[in-house]
Write an enzyme that holds these catalytic residues in place. Sequence first.
Site, mmCIF file in Angstrom:
data_model
loop_
_atom_site.group_PDB
_atom_site.id
_atom_site.type_symbol
_atom_site.label_atom_id
_atom_site.label_comp_id
_atom_site.label_asym_id
_atom_site.label_seq_id
_atom_site.Cartn_x
_atom_site.Cartn_y
_atom_site.Cartn_z
ATOM 1 N N GLU A 403 0.809 -1.217 0.000
ATOM 2 C CA GLU A 403 0.000 0.000 0.000
ATOM 3 C C GLU A 403 0.847 1.274 0.000
ATOM 4 O O GLU A 403 0.739 2.117 0.870
ATOM 5 C CB GLU A 403 -0.945 -0.001 1.224
ATOM 6 C CG GLU A 403 -2.081 -0.994 1.097
ATOM 7 C CD GLU A 403 -3.140 -0.585 0.080
ATOM 8 O OE1 GLU A 403 -2.984 0.452 -0.599
ATOM 9 O OE2 GLU A 403 -4.128 -1.332 -0.034
ATOM 10 N N GLU A 472 -4.064 -10.506 -0.342
ATOM 11 C CA GLU A 472 -4.952 -10.438 0.828
ATOM 12 C C GLU A 472 -6.347 -10.803 0.348
ATOM 13 O O GLU A 472 -6.784 -10.357 -0.706
ATOM 14 C CB GLU A 472 -4.976 -9.027 1.433
ATOM 15 C CG GLU A 472 -3.638 -8.599 2.002
ATOM 16 C CD GLU A 472 -3.634 -7.169 2.559
ATOM 17 O OE1 GLU A 472 -4.701 -6.650 2.937
ATOM 18 O OE2 GLU A 472 -2.542 -6.578 2.593
#
Length: 945
Positions: A403, A472
């Site tokens: 991220e 994820e």
Amino acid sequence: MSYVEDPGPGHGSVPPRASFTSDAPSLSLNGTWRFRLSPSIAAAPDPLEADDSGWDELPVPSLWQLHGHGAPAYTNVHYPFPVDPPHVPSDNPTGDHRRHFDLPDDWPSGPAVLRFDGIDSCGRIWLNGTELGVTKGSRLPSEFEVGPLLRPRDNVLVVRVHQWSAGSYLEDQDMWWLSGIFRSVTLLSRPAGGIGDYWVRADYDHVSGLGTLRVETGPDVVLDIPSLGIAGHPAGDPLELPVEPWTAETPRLYEGTLSTAAERVPVRIGFRTVSIEDGQLKVNGQRLLLRGVNRHEHDPRTGRVVSPETALADVLLMKRHHVNAVRTSHYPPDPAFLELCDEYGLWVIDECDLETHGFGPLGWERNPSGEPMWTDAYLDRMRRTVERDKNRPSVILWSLGNESHTGDNLARMADWVRHRDPTRPVHYEGDHDCSYVDVHSRMYATPDEVDRIGRREDDNERRRDLPFLLCEYAHAMGNGPGGLLEYRELFERYPNCQGGFVWEWIDHGLAVPGHFAYGGDFGEPLHDGNFVIDGLLFPDRTPSPGLTEFAKIIEPVRIDAGPAGIRVSNHYDFVSTEHVTFSWVLEDEGIAVAQGVLDVPVVHSGQSVTVPLPPLPPCAGESWLTVSASLASATAWAPAGHVVGWGQLPVSPAPARPAPPVRGPVFRTAGQLVLGTGEFDAATGALTALGGHPVDGPRLDVWRATTDNDRGSSPGPAEASRWFEAGLHRMQHRVIAVDADGDELVVRTRVAPPARAFGLFADYTWTAFDGGLRLRVDVTPDGPVPDTLPRLGLAMAVPGTFGSAEWFGGGPGEAYPDSRQAARIGRFSSSVDGLQTPYVFPQENGNRTAVRWARFTGPDGTGLRVDGDPTFDFTARRWTSAALEAARHTDELESGSLVHLTLDVAQHGLGTAACGPGVLAPYRLVPGKTSFALTLRPVAGGVAN
Ligand code: IPT
């Protein structure tokens, strides 16, 4: 600019190298140090001042907020300080750490390094008054040359640690903000002519069965591997020889040594080759299916200080639950963890210590990934990751970080990796076009999106042809995840969809008296509450029902009913079922009546066989055959008998029982109606006693204490906000009519929330039979009911003495429509207290599904039996759903004097909307006209059934 705010990587350290031990002398400096915390750098006295006798004591490694200095703080995405890179607050908690040490008498003179395995977030270091340098990159090692500074006695090591530094901008992972020297500190003698660094490159050619070995190291290093007959081999000369390959299923390590005249280094070598061929990620020529988890380093008492015992506990728990892969989210773990992955067998994505998520809410403006002033820091972090872990066969992918959007600095990290280590592909989810990564990675993609990727319908050509994984998915926050089965089917259908990593392994709850704490519990002004409680393990490493479900979904041996008997399928990627034994047990209404060993031929990876049912005796009741696959002998990670797969086949159905003759009629006495064993309120028609036991209800009930996923809004408006908005949590019951004619008691009601025009008509029809009551409930929606209901069924309170439950149906654990693969049909018992799942943030839990009958009894054996028609779901608790909804921590739930039951015909699924897709269509509870029936019977003491 001060070193704290300098965006560069720090200075003074020696070049990064592999983490390894050797026979050269070393001295652990872990232990009790002196410590003094100052609220800011300006307020911090000289760390070198002569007298530290007034300082506190602090263990090293540790995080000082967990030892009474300052307080932990949790944010997910937001930086807890103004985003003004590279500046950090002037109020920058600064911890001076000091340790006096003597050298052992036989400590050699000459070069030595001080190694710090992790300092969060910035450390400035002095030895004996001389500054060594500054380190940043919290979860990465740094080493400083100290040989000439050492003296035999009373060396003084001073480490000034700042909570905030420019590095904090690169360390915005979703976790607690904690500071200190949190990994080991070691002094290492570096003998002249010793082994400074090495890199074992051990490939495996699956066609020839040959391993190739090339060791990059210094001159005059000799390699010995006795089990391969290698002795005194010049380490730099390549070797080719037959070997057994390393895989996560067969973690074959060859022990050996690298040595020079001055130093011996033990090495453990695993031969394997990672490749991308035909758009698939392969090891040793075989496609992998990653059944993975994201692992943060967490201990409920020590935070990111994770002991070797805890690292081992994680590895054993993973292996026992069939997990085969780990993404080290979002930083390299303590090096000991990766050695365990080598030893026990886990595929690893080793992720660099990098996340700049807090720039996201600001439109990624000034995001470090694209700013030249951060380039050195990015490259430094990647270099330290790769150099440290390059010898680990378990590491099959390097990940640039998490991220951090995209940008040149990330592309340059990837280039550097490719150049330095062409043997492992590069992963980074944030490179959406896959312009500088080797695998296509997504987080929380819906099954539909994965399906499109599997069909290779992506219009980005580069991305379309890469292996795909979910770095994820299946956000395990609170009760859930729901919907794992759908992902498994996709991973098995499409060769390029190679699995993924559940978010995440463990809840990051911190132990405080009475409960586990989460964001906001330490008075943080800015926090993200319980979003840090989203693991498959509870903070104390007790497996949650989510892990049990995940284990069932990914079990390597699958057993189900085949056309001609029992089908056994091998879902290992490499090994056959040679190490597995099969056994069966036949249960008649949950009681074992016969068992045996099942003869199953060896099944190879990817294959299945069908074997006939064993000869089975007849059963009087509903019977099930359960077949289990278990380890024939102990492995390093589990004892013999550990189950690696199981399945159930229905054998005989429940015998059709003619409805018992109705026993009426309804009698009317002072204010009461009496029907068989039941007493009812004449005005409301409510059951008030059954077999003499006072009861309250059953009444129609649609509420459940909302789960994190119910409240989650990542795909759209939260389901729970619609439920609250509709008023489903405060339904009122209006009695329309109580008709007590002849043998039937019919109570007509309308159940509806205040201020709304919709409702549910609920008609209860009671009849009596010998020994009990039958209840039919007819539900008819009236007006604009919400799209979904939390659940549909009855709520009923019984005496608190009915504290033991026994049931025949799904169990032993909780189950919900989209998370029920781990529930088998059997006979189970539990105390009411034991039926609760202690989610750190209290919420709906403990539902038992597909229940044929259940008994709730007290110590004297008296109680209540409920039979389904044919099945129902139940919960039993010592508090109401409203109390469960209101509680914020487990210790706020107080047992009352009643046991509250829910007896349901349906539950809404769980989904993963806390972060990801909500409840999939087949598992949504869409209200409609519904009828269901139950029988309720008082149980007399001492009578079975
Ligand atoms: C994703 C993060 O990568 C992970 O660290 C964690 O925060 C997770 O979310 C939620 O628990 S990022 C998100 C934008 C999907």
